[in-house]
Design a protein around this motif. Structure first.
Motif, PDB file in Angstrom:
ATOM      1  N   GLY A  24       0.808  -0.990   0.057  1.00 34.81           N
ATOM      2  CA  GLY A  24      -0.006   0.063  -0.139  1.00 34.81           C
ATOM      3  C   GLY A  24       1.070   1.244   0.155  1.00 34.81           C
ATOM      4  O   GLY A  24       2.148   1.061   0.024  1.00 34.81           O
ATOM      5  N   GLU A  25       0.272   2.342   0.206  1.00 28.26           N
ATOM      6  CA  GLU A  25       1.002   3.671   0.196  1.00 28.26           C
ATOM      7  C   GLU A  25       1.826   3.943   1.509  1.00 28.26           C
ATOM      8  O   GLU A  25       1.314   3.467   2.519  1.00 28.26           O
ATOM      9  N   ILE A  26       2.936   4.168   1.342  1.00 28.43           N
ATOM     10  CA  ILE A  26       4.054   4.343   2.322  1.00 28.43           C
ATOM     11  C   ILE A  26       3.588   5.425   3.171  1.00 28.43           C
ATOM     12  O   ILE A  26       3.521   6.683   2.762  1.00 28.43           O
ATOM     13  N   VAL A  47       9.508  11.441   6.665  1.00 24.22           N
ATOM     14  CA  VAL A  47      10.289  11.731   5.495  1.00 24.22           C
ATOM     15  C   VAL A  47      11.569  10.698   5.695  1.00 24.22           C
ATOM     16  O   VAL A  47      11.628   9.861   6.178  1.00 24.22           O
ATOM     17  N   ARG A  48      12.361  10.727   4.627  1.00 21.03           N
ATOM     18  CA  ARG A  48      13.335   9.666   4.417  1.00 21.03           C
ATOM     19  C   ARG A  48      14.763  10.258   4.693  1.00 21.03           C
ATOM     20  O   ARG A  48      15.748   9.772   4.121  1.00 21.03           O
ATOM     21  N   THR A  49      14.915  10.862   5.902  1.00 19.18           N
ATOM     22  CA  THR A  49      16.007  11.036   6.660  1.00 19.18           C
ATOM     23  C   THR A  49      15.804  10.971   8.259  1.00 19.18           C
ATOM     24  O   THR A  49      14.776  11.474   8.437  1.00 19.18           O
ATOM     25  N   PHE A  50      16.799  10.813   8.953  1.00 22.25           N
ATOM     26  CA  PHE A  50      16.625  10.908  10.542  1.00 22.25           C
ATOM     27  C   PHE A  50      18.238  11.288  10.888  1.00 22.25           C
ATOM     28  O   PHE A  50      18.888  10.770  10.417  1.00 22.25           O
ATOM     29  N   GLU A  51      17.966  11.941  11.976  1.00 25.92           N
ATOM     30  CA  GLU A  51      19.324  12.301  12.611  1.00 25.92           C
ATOM     31  C   GLU A  51      19.215  11.809  14.038  1.00 25.92           C
ATOM     32  O   GLU A  51      18.470  12.062  14.757  1.00 25.92           O
ATOM     33  N   ALA A  52      20.264  11.029  14.651  1.00 26.75           N
ATOM     34  CA  ALA A  52      20.430  10.203  15.653  1.00 26.75           C
ATOM     35  C   ALA A  52      21.369  11.203  16.393  1.00 26.75           C
ATOM     36  O   ALA A  52      22.355  11.650  16.002  1.00 26.75           O
ATOM     37  N   THR A  53      20.767  11.848  17.666  1.00 35.31           N
ATOM     38  CA  THR A  53      21.628  12.805  18.262  1.00 35.31           C
ATOM     39  C   THR A  53      21.901  11.989  19.516  1.00 35.31           C
ATOM     40  O   THR A  53      21.538  11.113  20.264  1.00 35.31           O
ATOM     41  N   GLU A  54      23.008  12.664  20.518  1.00 37.40           N
ATOM     42  CA  GLU A  54      23.295  12.447  21.692  1.00 37.40           C
ATOM     43  C   GLU A  54      24.056  10.929  21.712  1.00 37.40           C
ATOM     44  O   GLU A  54      23.714  10.219  22.774  1.00 37.40           O
ATOM     45  N   LEU A  55      24.745  10.664  20.607  1.00 38.05           N
ATOM     46  CA  LEU A  55      25.344   9.073  20.668  1.00 38.05           C
ATOM     47  C   LEU A  55      26.541   9.195  21.330  1.00 38.05           C
ATOM     48  O   LEU A  55      27.186  10.424  21.542  1.00 38.05           O
ATOM     49  N   ARG A  56      27.191   8.071  21.745  1.00 43.24           N
ATOM     50  CA  ARG A  56      28.222   7.625  22.443  1.00 43.24           C
ATOM     51  C   ARG A  56      29.521   7.766  21.567  1.00 43.24           C
ATOM     52  O   ARG A  56      29.484   7.112  20.624  1.00 43.24           O
ATOM     53  N   PRO A  57      30.448   8.733  21.621  1.00 39.75           N
ATOM     54  CA  PRO A  57      31.569   8.644  20.761  1.00 39.75           C
ATOM     55  C   PRO A  57      32.407   7.367  20.618  1.00 39.75           C
ATOM     56  O   PRO A  57      32.459   6.605  21.969  1.00 39.75           O
ATOM     57  N   PHE A  58      32.927   6.878  19.639  1.00 41.79           N
ATOM     58  CA  PHE A  58      33.896   5.682  19.591  1.00 41.79           C
ATOM     59  C   PHE A  58      33.128   4.333  19.900  1.00 41.79           C
ATOM     60  O   PHE A  58      33.452   3.262  20.577  1.00 41.79           O
ATOM     61  N   THR A  59      31.683   4.414  19.663  1.00 38.58           N
ATOM     62  CA  THR A  59      30.679   3.286  19.987  1.00 38.58           C
ATOM     63  C   THR A  59      30.204   2.866  18.666  1.00 38.58           C
ATOM     64  O   THR A  59      29.831   3.415  17.915  1.00 38.58           O
ATOM     65  N   ASN A  60      30.004   1.448  18.387  1.00 35.75           N
ATOM     66  CA  ASN A  60      29.102   0.883  17.183  1.00 35.75           C
ATOM     67  C   ASN A  60      27.760   0.813  17.228  1.00 35.75           C
ATOM     68  O   ASN A  60      27.375   0.533  18.608  1.00 35.75           O
ATOM     69  N   TYR A  61      27.247   1.376  16.438  1.00 34.24           N
ATOM     70  CA  TYR A  61      25.657   1.336  16.430  1.00 34.24           C
ATOM     71  C   TYR A  61      25.086   0.574  15.235  1.00 34.24           C
ATOM     72  O   TYR A  61      25.618   0.556  14.209  1.00 34.24           O
ATOM     73  N   ALA A  66      12.594   0.607   8.240  1.00 31.16           N
ATOM     74  CA  ALA A  66      11.160  -0.014   7.781  1.00 31.16           C
ATOM     75  C   ALA A  66       9.987   0.823   7.280  1.00 31.16           C
ATOM     76  O   ALA A  66       9.906   1.905   7.941  1.00 31.16           O
ATOM     77  N   GLY A  67       9.545   0.675   6.267  1.00 31.17           N
ATOM     78  CA  GLY A  67       8.601   1.549   5.607  1.00 31.17           C
ATOM     79  C   GLY A  67       7.102   1.073   6.369  1.00 31.17           C
ATOM     80  O   GLY A  67       7.010  -0.147   6.712  1.00 31.17           O
ATOM     81  N   VAL A  68       6.272   1.954   6.611  1.00 27.09           N
ATOM     82  CA  VAL A  68       5.070   1.710   7.329  1.00 27.09           C
ATOM     83  C   VAL A  68       3.973   2.086   6.318  1.00 27.09           C
ATOM     84  O   VAL A  68       4.036   3.396   5.767  1.00 27.09           O
ATOM     85  N   ASN A  69       2.758   1.441   6.232  1.00 26.69           N
ATOM     86  CA  ASN A  69       1.698   1.751   5.334  1.00 26.69           C
ATOM     87  C   ASN A  69       0.429   1.582   5.856  1.00 26.69           C
ATOM     88  O   ASN A  69       0.252   0.683   6.811  1.00 26.69           O
ATOM     89  N   GLU A  70      -0.445   1.988   5.230  1.00 27.91           N
ATOM     90  CA  GLU A  70      -1.835   1.707   5.373  1.00 27.91           C
ATOM     91  C   GLU A  70      -2.355   0.582   4.528  1.00 27.91           C
ATOM     92  O   GLU A  70      -1.924   0.484   3.451  1.00 27.91           O
ATOM     93  N   ASP A  71      -2.846  -0.603   4.913  1.00 27.25           N
ATOM     94  CA  ASP A  71      -3.246  -1.698   4.091  1.00 27.25           C
ATOM     95  C   ASP A  71      -4.567  -1.153   3.454  1.00 27.25           C
ATOM     96  O   ASP A  71      -5.565  -0.738   3.899  1.00 27.25           O
ATOM     97  N   VAL A  72      -4.417  -1.195   2.069  1.00 27.81           N
ATOM     98  CA  VAL A  72      -5.404  -0.750   1.080  1.00 27.81           C
ATOM     99  C   VAL A  72      -5.950  -1.876   0.550  1.00 27.81           C
ATOM    100  O   VAL A  72      -5.513  -2.571  -0.326  1.00 27.81           O
ATOM    101  N   ASN A  73      -7.097  -2.258   1.177  1.00 23.12           N
ATOM    102  CA  ASN A  73      -7.986  -3.549   0.276  1.00 23.12           C
ATOM    103  C   ASN A  73      -9.383  -2.886  -0.140  1.00 23.12           C
ATOM    104  O   ASN A  73      -9.946  -1.999   0.281  1.00 23.12           O
TER     105      ASN A  73
END
Length: 73
Positions: A24-26, A47-61, A66-73
């Protein structure tokens, strides 16, 4: 795709989902990220962008999107 990185922030962008892979439509996107060995953080954006803030330096993330939609039936 990671488009910007600082010691405490990461900006992630992604492409649209191909029509054949949609149910269905995203209407938004769920962004989940997790510090290695830590709890996950989940955010919903329209929107197709996201900023993660306040992360720990020198740490792996790990980031997942995932897209979310309304089921169109």
């Amino acid at each position: 795709m990671i488009t910007s990185v600082t010691s405490r922030n990461v900006t992630v962008t992604w492409n649209t989902i191909e029509c054949i892979q949609r149910n269905g439509e995203i209407t938004g996107y769920v962004v989940q990220y997790q510090e290695e060995g830590g709890a996950s953080v989940t955010n919903t954006v329209d929107v197709r962008t996201f900023e993660a803030t306040e992360l720990r330096p020198f740490t792996n993330y790990t980031f997942r999107v995932a897209g979310v939609n309304e089921d169109v039936n």
